[in-house]
Design a protein around this motif. Structure first.
Motif, PDB file in Angstrom:
ATOM      1  N   ASP A  20       0.505  92.428 -13.163  1.00  0.00           N
ATOM      2  CA  ASP A  20       1.347  91.825 -14.200  1.00  0.00           C
ATOM      3  C   ASP A  20       0.597  90.677 -14.862  1.00  0.00           C
ATOM      4  OD1 ASP A  20       3.366  93.586 -13.588  1.00  0.00           O
ATOM      5  OD2 ASP A  20       4.345  92.236 -12.174  1.00  0.00           O
ATOM      6  N   ARG A  21       0.557  90.697 -16.190  1.00  0.00           N
ATOM      7  CA  ARG A  21      -0.215  89.713 -16.931  1.00  0.00           C
ATOM      8  C   ARG A  21       0.269  88.285 -16.651  1.00  0.00           C
ATOM      9  NH1 ARG A  21      -3.091  90.484 -21.552  1.00  0.00           N
ATOM     10  NH2 ARG A  21      -2.051  92.495 -21.895  1.00  0.00           N
ATOM     11  N   GLY A  22      -0.678  87.423 -16.325  1.00  0.00           N
ATOM     12  CA  GLY A  22      -0.351  86.010 -16.140  1.00  0.00           C
ATOM     13  C   GLY A  22       0.286  85.659 -14.814  1.00  0.00           C
ATOM     14  N   GLU A  23       0.617  86.669 -13.967  1.00  0.00           N
ATOM     15  CA  GLU A  23       1.252  86.378 -12.683  1.00  0.00           C
ATOM     16  C   GLU A  23       0.207  85.995 -11.633  1.00  0.00           C
ATOM     17  OE1 GLU A  23       4.355  86.179 -11.677  1.00  0.00           O
ATOM     18  OE2 GLU A  23       5.255  86.694 -13.616  1.00  0.00           O
ATOM     19  N   SER A  24       0.607  85.171 -10.689  1.00  0.00           N
ATOM     20  CA  SER A  24      -0.256  84.815  -9.559  1.00  0.00           C
ATOM     21  C   SER A  24      -0.117  85.869  -8.470  1.00  0.00           C
ATOM     22  CB  SER A  24       0.127  83.435  -9.016  1.00  0.00           C
ATOM     23  OG  SER A  24      -0.562  83.157  -7.811  1.00  0.00           O
ATOM     24  N   ARG A  48      -6.259  89.451 -18.027  1.00  0.00           N
ATOM     25  CA  ARG A  48      -5.234  88.869 -17.132  1.00  0.00           C
ATOM     26  C   ARG A  48      -4.434  89.929 -16.390  1.00  0.00           C
ATOM     27  NH1 ARG A  48      -6.975  83.829 -16.378  1.00  0.00           N
ATOM     28  NH2 ARG A  48      -7.497  82.835 -18.360  1.00  0.00           N
ATOM     29  N   ARG A  49      -4.890  91.183 -16.416  1.00  0.00           N
ATOM     30  CA  ARG A  49      -4.214  92.260 -15.676  1.00  0.00           C
ATOM     31  C   ARG A  49      -5.128  92.869 -14.610  1.00  0.00           C
ATOM     32  NH1 ARG A  49       0.364  94.614 -17.841  1.00  0.00           N
ATOM     33  NH2 ARG A  49      -0.253  96.594 -16.879  1.00  0.00           N
ATOM     34  N   HIS A  87      -1.673  80.877 -11.634  1.00  0.00           N
ATOM     35  CA  HIS A  87      -0.627  81.350 -12.551  1.00  0.00           C
ATOM     36  C   HIS A  87      -0.998  80.885 -13.951  1.00  0.00           C
ATOM     37  CE1 HIS A  87       3.225  82.219 -14.351  1.00  0.00           C
ATOM     38  NE2 HIS A  87       3.737  82.615 -13.212  1.00  0.00           N
ATOM     39  N   GLU A  88      -0.963  81.795 -14.912  1.00  0.00           N
ATOM     40  CA  GLU A  88      -1.409  81.455 -16.262  1.00  0.00           C
ATOM     41  C   GLU A  88      -0.469  80.487 -16.953  1.00  0.00           C
ATOM     42  OE1 GLU A  88      -2.636  83.715 -20.435  1.00  0.00           O
ATOM     43  OE2 GLU A  88      -1.950  84.852 -18.694  1.00  0.00           O
ATOM     44  N   ASP A  89       0.831  80.673 -16.801  1.00  0.00           N
ATOM     45  CA  ASP A  89       1.810  79.839 -17.525  1.00  0.00           C
ATOM     46  C   ASP A  89       2.757  79.150 -16.547  1.00  0.00           C
ATOM     47  OD1 ASP A  89       0.895  80.680 -20.104  1.00  0.00           O
ATOM     48  OD2 ASP A  89       1.919  82.588 -19.753  1.00  0.00           O
ATOM     49  N   GLN A  90       2.218  78.471 -15.574  1.00  0.00           N
ATOM     50  CA  GLN A  90       3.057  77.793 -14.595  1.00  0.00           C
ATOM     51  C   GLN A  90       3.714  76.567 -15.222  1.00  0.00           C
ATOM     52  OE1 GLN A  90       0.024  77.314 -11.445  1.00  0.00           O
ATOM     53  NE2 GLN A  90       1.497  78.283 -10.107  1.00  0.00           N
TER      54      GLN A  90
END
Length: 295
Positions: free
Chosen positions: A207-211, A146-147, A240-243
């Motif tokens: 940045d991990r999980g960022e769109s 995710r990076r 986005h991973e955690d939207q």
């Protein structure tokens, strides 16, 4: 002193000769010359354009040559009724520079006594240096960590064919072709760029999980500054991973969904209550209609 009649007659003769001058000028140039002769070229699809559109009284013929070659006519643009000529297949030496002449001539089938028709010369055009490069397509893949995100860029096709195969811009420019990736965090104005010689562009340290949002354009450093960059691609953004639900949907959409759920629940409750009341009333009427038993 007694004035003679000669000086007074001279202006009169000049005035009388002016209409004859204009008539002879029009007779020697009956067809309007082309104006605003311009090259328009994208991915080596090269069109010569000019003004004005011809009428039924005249037509256009296009001649072209490289700077070191002989003038030749485009067989598709002889006494044409259009104000453009596709020269893509004619400019076979992409590294050469060309000029073209647009001749104003009689319409097809008509004859003329003109020895040299009016003509207008184009600016110089060098396909390899001057054609615009269109937008590329690409796909993106987010890595397992995710990076890291990898872009897979597809080389745009050109209007050039060789041995029955349509060439790409990579076939033409070879190692001169780079791809410039411009990227940013979603909903951020800060931008970064990365140039790559490969069609697989890997971007690390995100940045991990960022769109993130990306666009790509061809970059040819060997060209002049105004022709180095091609047309940017359409922008694509990674998920986005955690939207949260508020990031995915607007407040209006969420409010409308809540209202619909409450309305549905209210309808179900109302229908249930009405059904229960009707059932109770039916049972009550049934009991009242049963006669009493004799003791």
């Amino acid at each position: 002193m007694v004035a003679t009649g000669r000086p007074a007659a001279l202006p009169t003769l000049l005035l009388l000769s002016l209409p004859l001058f204009f008539l002879s000028s029009q007779a020697s140039d009956p067809y309007p010359p082309a104006q605003n002769v311009t090259w328009k070229s994208t991915n080596f699809k090269t069109i010569l354009t000019w003004e004005p559109e011809p009428s039924e009284d005249y037509s256009y013929t296009v001649e072209f040559s490289s700077l070191s070659g002989d003038m030749q006519r485009s067989r598709h643009c002889i006494r044409s009724s259009a104000a453009l000529c596709d020269l893509s297949a004619s400019l076979s030496d992409l590294q050469a520079c060309y000029t073209a002449d647009v001749l104003s001539e009689p319409p097809r089938g008509a004859t003329s006594d003109l020895i040299e028709p009016p003509h207008t010369r184009s600016p110089r055009f060098c396909p390899y240096k001057d054609t615009d490069i269109g937008r590329p397509d690409f796909k993106l893949k987010v890595g397992a960590d995710r990076r890291t995100t990898t872009l897979f860029v597809e080389d745009p096709l050109t209007a050039i064919f060789k041995d029955g195969r349509q060439l790409t811009i990579r076939d033409v420019f070879s190692d001169q072709l780079l791809y410039r990736v411009t990227y940013r965090r979603n909903k951020s104005t800060g931008r970064k760029t990365l140039d790559s010689r490969s069609n697989e562009v890997e971007l690390k340290g995100l940045d991990r999980g960022e769109s993130y949002c990306f666009n790509v354009q061809a970059f040819i450093p060997s060209r002049g500054s105004h022709k180095q960059l091609g047309e940017p691609s359409a922008t694509q953004c990674s998920a986005h991973e955690d939207q949260s639900i508020f990031e995915v949907y607007s407040v209006g959409v969420i409010a409308a969904a809540i209202f619909l759920v409450l309305l549905l629940v209210g309808i179900v409750i109302a229908v249930t209550v009405v059904c229960c009341k009707r059932r109770k009333n039916a049972l009550k009427r049934g009991k009242e209609g049963v006669p009493l038993r004799d003791v």
